[in-house]
Write a protein that holds these residues in place. Sequence first.
Motif, short mmCIF file in Angstrom:
data_model
loop_
_atom_site.label_atom_id
_atom_site.label_comp_id
_atom_site.label_asym_id
_atom_site.label_seq_id
_atom_site.Cartn_x
_atom_site.Cartn_y
_atom_site.Cartn_z
N MET A 1 0.83 -1.16 0.00
CA MET A 1 0.00 0.00 0.00
C MET A 1 0.89 1.25 0.00
O MET A 1 1.93 1.28 0.65
N LEU A 2 0.46 2.27 -0.72
CA LEU A 2 1.14 3.56 -0.69
C LEU A 2 0.25 4.56 0.05
O LEU A 2 -0.95 4.58 -0.15
N PHE A 55 5.64 3.41 1.20
CA PHE A 55 5.21 2.05 0.87
C PHE A 55 5.13 1.28 2.19
O PHE A 55 6.09 1.25 2.95
N GLU A 56 3.97 0.69 2.44
CA GLU A 56 3.80 -0.12 3.65
C GLU A 56 3.65 -1.58 3.26
O GLU A 56 2.95 -1.91 2.29
N ARG A 57 4.30 -2.42 4.04
CA ARG A 57 4.20 -3.87 3.85
C ARG A 57 3.70 -4.45 5.16
O ARG A 57 4.35 -4.28 6.19
N VAL A 65 8.31 6.03 -2.33
CA VAL A 65 8.10 6.23 -3.76
C VAL A 65 7.93 7.73 -3.97
O VAL A 65 7.12 8.36 -3.30
N THR A 66 8.72 8.27 -4.88
CA THR A 66 8.65 9.69 -5.19
C THR A 66 8.24 9.87 -6.64
O THR A 66 8.83 9.25 -7.53
N ILE A 99 9.81 -6.42 -5.17
CA ILE A 99 8.92 -6.74 -6.29
C ILE A 99 7.61 -5.96 -6.15
O ILE A 99 7.11 -5.37 -7.11
N LYS A 100 7.07 -5.93 -4.96
CA LYS A 100 5.75 -5.32 -4.75
C LYS A 100 5.77 -3.80 -4.86
O LYS A 100 4.81 -3.20 -5.35
N ILE A 101 6.82 -3.13 -4.40
CA ILE A 101 6.82 -1.67 -4.41
C ILE A 101 6.68 -1.12 -5.83
O ILE A 101 5.95 -0.17 -6.07
#
Length: 166
Positions: A1-2, A55-57, A65-66, A99-101
């Motif tokens: 999630m961002l 970015f949350e995991r 992320v910019t 991978i997810k970001i």
Amino acid sequence: MLRAATDADKENVRVWRNHPTVRAVSLTRDEISPEQHEAYWQSLRDNPTRKVFIFERAGVAAGVVTFFDIDQSSRSAMWGYYLDNAGLEARGELLPAWIKIQREAVRFAFGELGLDTLDGEVLDANEAVRRMNTRNGFEEIGTEERVIDGTPTVVHTIRRVRQPGD
């Protein structure tokens, strides 16, 4: 999630960016001082051309992320990202987060930000990211040599255009 970065994230963002592995694949490699970071952080306020997201995991802040050079008229932007390498490595989650970001950032760019074109830059030597970029639909559209830390370095410009289903 961002999620949008907040002042509470400021120091984590600086620490993560200063990690040696992140600096090694960055276009600028100097360690960022608290004063430099504060000036950068203040420059984000009321700047419609630059947005920073966390970015949350699994509910834990794990990366940045910019999106920058955001141009609403052309629906385009540049982007970059990096992770909390130390924290993710300690938890054994670095590869899946990596991978997810990128997937989440692309989805966010074409969804919430309403972009049609997303550009970025990657060092030639960063083979793993170049391969991941290709898997996620980015094309290398340009190559130039820049001097980074006194060393001629090949940098590729990448682009992904919104696809049906994005």
